[in-house]
Design an enzyme around this catalytic site. Structure first.
Site, PDB file in Angstrom:
ATOM      1  CG  MET A 140      24.418 -87.552  34.846  1.00 29.72           C
ATOM      2  SD  MET A 140      24.300 -88.029  36.767  1.00 29.72           S
ATOM      3  CE  MET A 140      25.426 -89.079  37.122  1.00 29.72           C
ATOM      4  CG  HIS A 141      22.804 -92.662  33.708  1.00 31.06           C
ATOM      5  ND1 HIS A 141      23.723 -92.814  34.912  1.00 31.06           N
ATOM      6  CD2 HIS A 141      21.716 -91.763  34.392  1.00 31.06           C
ATOM      7  CE1 HIS A 141      23.151 -92.313  35.940  1.00 31.06           C
ATOM      8  NE2 HIS A 141      21.990 -91.880  35.806  1.00 31.06           N
TER       9      HIS A 141
ATOM     10  CG  ASP B  59      21.714 -84.438  34.460  1.00 34.27           C
ATOM     11  OD1 ASP B  59      22.318 -85.062  35.413  1.00 34.27           O
ATOM     12  OD2 ASP B  59      20.934 -84.480  33.549  1.00 34.27           O
TER      13      ASP B  59
END
Length: 489
Positions: free
Chosen positions: A78-79, A237
């Protein structure tokens, strides 16, 4: 029919081929590099993700009936910030979730814009790993690159775009950008204006189990797959791993003991704690979830075992551990700073309580217990919201330790369910593809049919009592050390 699950991780992409019944036919893993161009920075080349994913799919499908593949989907790190130009070329290496360059931008968002406004707009506050601070960093430090932006994407979504031609994301992954309105499952107009993000830069938002398109004809031909293979949006995830462990439905819980550690709590209702200590995100099943994320979990044990005492025989070291709940040594597992619930990048790992009779086994035990105590910090925040949690699933490399599972059960005071098959985000991705293709009507139906609990570690009342006393000591250590950490950093 068969389905492909893609787990786009930080060090590698892991792929699995699964029957609609849940039987895993084959798994493949392909590594790619990660670069650290400056201390605290962490970057990857999105082209590597695509190249290794395609190579991995070819290896995965070799010797199988390719005509039976109906769909694929993702769980992804992520991110990360992926910036594309007007020709959809990657402008610069992706800035990853574990990159720490954005402290000034986080301070600006949290303290100038204000945590109250951030929480109102997005249900979350700024953390160094999130996407919005990275956008602001790029705007300030790389204005020429920023001026070239035509699309901004998250890691797995770049892969979905390359496979389908659709600029897309899903609600769970978008939740971690801090320019997404979690409550209403849409981009936040206010936060996009604050970050200088144009509407046309943003991909279309889907539910995780919705199809975003089909494989492009040239991709299908390269892989030897039939045209019409559906690609579902997938999930971040942790949400994908939650699907893969059957963590769906109100109050369902999953603990992940990977490099980082998470406690993931599914909820039918939107909720935010008063201090934003937990992340409030959309879940891949169409509901919501709260998540506490600690930056160092199983990695603490790896650091202690391999880098400090110099062994890879984890089992032998754990066999030396004696009586649980009576250890006088404590360990703060903040080797990379901490996210939940402290949001303190300056926090550090700490042993405390050492005496002349402290042993190597005591310190090994303290590392395992310290991670469990830190996860409980997040559990207590969820409990303060009135969320009742009676048991949890468990996954990740650390979950393979029977001793660690026992410690978790008794520190938390809840049953820990052990799964027949634990394949993390890749399995969740395949299950999301099944829903997109109509194999199951809902994510909950898929989880009920596929996920099987084979054992449970139940808490022991006497040990729970002992650990309760230890936890009350542990929770006082960080406040006592916080000012010292600030000086050290």
């Amino acid at each position: 029919m068969n389905y492909i699950g893609v787990d786009l991780g930080t060090s590698s992409v892991k792929l699995l081929l699964m029957e609609g019944s849940g039987k895993i036919l084959k798994t493949v893993s392909r590594e790619y590099p990660i670069s650290f161009p400056h201390p605290g920075w962490s970057e990857q080349n999105p082209y590597d993700w695509y190249d290794e994913s395609i190579a991995g799919m070819k290896e995965l499908l070799e010797g199988t009936d390719k005509g039976k593949v109906a769909g694929l989907s993702f769980g992804g790190q992520m991110h990360g910030l992926v910036a594309l130009d007007k020709d959809d070329a990657v402008i610069r290496p992706a800035i990853l979730w574990n990159d720490g360059r954005t402290s000034e931008e986080c301070d600006y968002l949290n303290n100038v814009i204000g945590k109250d406004k951030l929480s109102e707009y997005t249900a979350n506050i700024a953390f160094a790993g999130f996407t919005a601070p990275k956008v602001l960093w790029m705007k300030k430090n790389e204005p020429e690159n920023f001026a070239r932006i035509a699309k901004i994407m998250l890691p797995k979504d770049y892969l979905a775009y390359r496979l389908t031609g659709t600029h897309c994301t899903d609600v769970s992954d978008a939740s971690g950008t801090i320019y997404f309105d979690v409550k209403h499952r849409r981009w936040s107009k206010e936060m996009c204006e604050i970050c200088g993000i144009k509407d046309e830069w943003l991909p279309k938002v889907f539910e995780s189990y919705e199809a975003v398109g089909t494989l492009l004809p040239q991709i299908a031909a390269e892989l030897g797959l039939p045209e019409g293979v559906k690609v579902a949006a997938g999930a971040g995830d942790n949400a994908a791993a939650a699907v893969g462990t059957g963590t769906v439905g109100d109050g369902a819980c999953n603990i992940s003991l990977g490099t980082s550690g998470t406690i993931f709590i599914s909820s039918s209702k939107f909720g935010v704690d008063s201090h934003n200590a937990l992340h409030s995100f959309d879940h891949a099943d169409g509901t919501y979830h709260l998540m506490g994320c600690m930056l160092s979990a199983a990695s603490c044990n790896k650091w202690w075992m391999e880098d400090v005492i110099g062994t890879k025989d984890y089992g032998a070291e754990q066999e030396k551990i004696g009586r649980l709940g009576e250890n006088h040594v404590f360990f703060l597992p903040y080797l990379m700073g901490e996210r939940s619930p402290h949001n303190d990048p300056k926090a550090r790992g700490t042993f405390i309580g050492l005496t002349m009779d402290s042993t190597r086994a005591d310190m090994t035990q303290a590392v395992l217990e310290g991670v469990a105590f830190a996860l409980r910090d997040s559990l207590e925040v969820a409990r303060s919201l009135g969320i009742k949690i009676e048991r949890t699933k468990i996954c990740g490399g650390g979950a393979k330790s029977p001793l660690w599972r026992k410690i978790i059960a008794n520190v938390m005071g809840i049953g820990v369910d052990i799964l027949e098959s634990e394949e993390g985000p890749g399995m969740g991705g395949a299950m999301l593809a099944m829903v997109a293709c109509g194999e199951y009507q809902s994510v909950a139906d898929a989880a009920k049919a596929i996920v099987r609990v084979v054992d449970t570690v139940e808490p022991e009342p006497e040990l729970v009592k002992k650990y309760e006393e230890r936890y009350q000591i542990f929770r006082k250590i960080y406040p006592g050390c916080k000012d010292i950490f600030a000086i050290l950093s």
